[in-house]
Design a protein around this motif. Structure first.
Motif, short mmCIF file in Angstrom:
data_model
loop_
_atom_site.label_atom_id
_atom_site.label_comp_id
_atom_site.label_asym_id
_atom_site.label_seq_id
_atom_site.Cartn_x
_atom_site.Cartn_y
_atom_site.Cartn_z
N VAL A 5 27.62 37.73 31.74
CA VAL A 5 26.33 37.10 32.01
C VAL A 5 26.37 35.64 31.62
N ALA A 6 27.00 35.35 30.49
CA ALA A 6 27.10 33.96 30.05
C ALA A 6 27.84 33.12 31.07
N LEU A 7 28.88 33.67 31.67
CA LEU A 7 29.63 32.94 32.68
C LEU A 7 28.82 32.77 33.95
N ALA A 8 27.92 33.71 34.20
CA ALA A 8 27.15 33.64 35.45
C ALA A 8 26.08 32.58 35.41
N LEU A 172 16.30 38.51 52.92
CA LEU A 172 15.89 39.06 54.20
C LEU A 172 15.95 40.58 54.14
N LEU A 173 14.79 41.22 54.15
CA LEU A 173 14.74 42.68 54.08
C LEU A 173 15.15 43.29 55.40
N GLN A 174 15.85 44.43 55.33
CA GLN A 174 16.33 45.12 56.52
C GLN A 174 15.86 46.57 56.58
N GLY A 175 14.67 46.80 56.04
CA GLY A 175 14.11 48.14 56.09
C GLY A 175 14.91 49.14 55.28
N GLU A 176 15.20 50.30 55.89
CA GLU A 176 15.89 51.36 55.15
C GLU A 176 17.38 51.06 54.94
N ARG A 177 17.88 49.99 55.54
CA ARG A 177 19.30 49.63 55.35
C ARG A 177 19.54 48.81 54.09
N GLY A 178 18.51 48.07 53.62
CA GLY A 178 18.70 47.26 52.44
C GLY A 178 18.21 45.84 52.64
N ALA A 179 19.04 44.86 52.29
CA ALA A 179 18.64 43.46 52.39
C ALA A 179 19.86 42.55 52.42
N GLN A 180 19.66 41.35 52.93
CA GLN A 180 20.66 40.31 52.86
C GLN A 180 20.10 39.20 51.98
N VAL A 181 20.95 38.65 51.10
CA VAL A 181 20.50 37.70 50.10
C VAL A 181 21.39 36.47 50.13
N LEU A 182 20.79 35.29 50.02
CA LEU A 182 21.52 34.03 49.93
C LEU A 182 21.62 33.63 48.46
N VAL A 183 22.83 33.30 48.02
CA VAL A 183 23.05 32.99 46.61
C VAL A 183 24.02 31.83 46.46
N ASP A 184 24.12 31.33 45.23
CA ASP A 184 25.14 30.37 44.86
C ASP A 184 26.51 31.05 45.04
N PRO A 185 27.46 30.42 45.73
CA PRO A 185 28.77 31.05 45.95
C PRO A 185 29.47 31.48 44.67
N GLU A 186 29.22 30.79 43.57
CA GLU A 186 29.90 31.14 42.32
C GLU A 186 29.38 32.45 41.72
N LEU A 187 28.32 33.00 42.29
CA LEU A 187 27.79 34.28 41.82
C LEU A 187 28.37 35.49 42.55
N VAL A 188 29.07 35.24 43.64
CA VAL A 188 29.49 36.33 44.52
C VAL A 188 30.30 37.38 43.77
N ASP A 189 31.36 36.98 43.11
CA ASP A 189 32.22 37.96 42.42
C ASP A 189 31.44 38.74 41.36
N TYR A 190 30.61 38.02 40.62
CA TYR A 190 29.85 38.67 39.55
C TYR A 190 28.88 39.71 40.12
N LEU A 191 28.13 39.35 41.16
CA LEU A 191 27.14 40.27 41.71
C LEU A 191 27.79 41.45 42.43
N THR A 192 28.86 41.21 43.16
CA THR A 192 29.50 42.31 43.88
C THR A 192 30.13 43.33 42.94
N SER A 204 25.59 49.26 47.56
CA SER A 204 26.87 48.58 47.69
C SER A 204 26.56 47.12 47.97
N CYS A 205 27.17 46.22 47.20
CA CYS A 205 26.91 44.78 47.36
C CYS A 205 28.21 44.11 47.79
N THR A 206 28.20 43.53 48.98
CA THR A 206 29.41 42.90 49.53
C THR A 206 29.07 41.54 50.12
N GLN A 207 30.06 40.66 50.13
CA GLN A 207 29.86 39.35 50.75
C GLN A 207 30.01 39.46 52.26
N ILE A 208 29.17 38.72 52.98
CA ILE A 208 29.25 38.66 54.44
C ILE A 208 29.25 37.20 54.86
#
Length: 305
Positions: A5-8, A172-192, A204-208
């Motif tokens: 968390v501190a690194l994030a 961006l919500l996608q109903g029963e499928r989930g959502a797409q989220v825009l973030v700082d690129p340096e957070l990708v590894d931590y969040l996934t 499941s959280c993946t980069q697209i």
């Protein structure tokens, strides 16, 4: 977990500028001398003037002044610096202020054309010949059919693993499928690797790629009104189908915004391209304006549904 968390958290490329919490009328002695410093002082003075007129909220002014500080440092170092994700009022005022600076280039990016929360990159033109890669997209997928989740649920899950709001853009919500989220690129590894649930739903959280973002142009309804003036109370009351008295009361309460800035005076005028937002009623855009032979205005109103 604590170390992760501190690194994030400290993900801003530029050292954090603490909020000065000063009155904007304070002399601008912190700008360096020379053409760049003079230009920055002029831009800052314009921001301060907007504050003095009450057209811009003070916290917006403070954020813009920080961005001008960042712009000065970028110009001096011939480097490129990036803000965190900003709200529309801050983006608007910052870009207007930076336009007054001849030796600084700025670009606002939110990951897709209609993004509201964006990051601003500032730098010397020689150092920023292409748009920086400052936004990444994540897909948060799961079976939300039986456990629907709201925008707040997805945002809460992200903040719950130690991420601050300023590191997250649009969602961006996608109903029963989930959502797409825009973030700082340096957070990708931590969040996934860390994000596992939204509410009670395993995810499941993946980069697209940014090109894979699914967004729809906003649905709108167009109409026209004929008014004797372009005052905001006249045009907006027609667009939202409420009385001018009621709209005036909402303006006094700070519930009416033009281009994301609070407007409290009914005499303010509108022009083509302006966006009027009224709390609880929605948003409309001013389209084409045609003047009749009798001096009245035919105004196209584009209401977002």
């Amino acid at each position: 977990m604590a170390a992760a968390v501190a690194l994030a958290r400290p993900l801003r490329r530029l050292p954090h500028f603490p909020s000065r919490r000063r009155a904007v009328s304070t002399p601008l002695h912190f700008f360096a001398r020379g053409p760049c410093g003079v230009a920055l002082a002029v831009a800052a003075a314009a921001v301060g003037d907007s504050s003095a007129k009450g057209s811009v909220h003070r916290h917006v002014i403070e954020e813009v002044m920080d961005i001008l500080d960042m712009a000065q440092m970028a110009s001096q170092r011939r480097d490129v610096f990036h803000t965190s994700f900003l709200t529309p009022p801050i983006i608007k005022e910052a870009m207007l202020a930076i336009e007054k600076l001849a030796d600084i280039k700025a670009v606002a990016q939110g990951g897709y054309p209609q993004a509201e929360r964006c990051r601003i990159s500032v730098g010397h033109p020689d150092s920023m010949r292409s748009n920086p890669d400052v936004v990444a997209a994540l897909s948060i997928s799961g079976n939300f059919r039986l456990e629907p989740c709201s925008h707040g649920d997805f945002l809460g899950a992200i903040l719950g693993v130690g991420i601050t709001r300023e590191k997250v853009g649009d969602m961006l919500l996608q109903g029963e499928r989930g959502a797409q989220v825009l973030v700082d690129p340096e957070l990708v590894d931590y969040l996934t690797s860390t994000l596992e649930k939204v509410g009670k739903v395993g995810i499941s959280c993946t980069q697209i790629p940014l090109l894979a973002i699914e967004y729809e142009p906003p649905r709108t309804k167009s109409s026209k009104t004929v008014e004797s003036s372009l005052r905001v109370d006249a045009v907006a009351s027609a667009g939202f189908k409420i009385s001018r008295t009621k709209l005036g009361s909402m303006m006094s309460s700070g519930d009416v915004r033009v281009n994301w800035s609070v407007v409290t005076k009914s005499g303010a005028t509108l022009k083509a391209g302006d966006v009027v937002s009224v709390s609880g009623l929605g948003r409309l855009k001013i389209g084409e304006i045609v003047t009749t032979k009798r001096g009245k205005y035919v105004v196209q109103l584009i209401q977002y549904l």
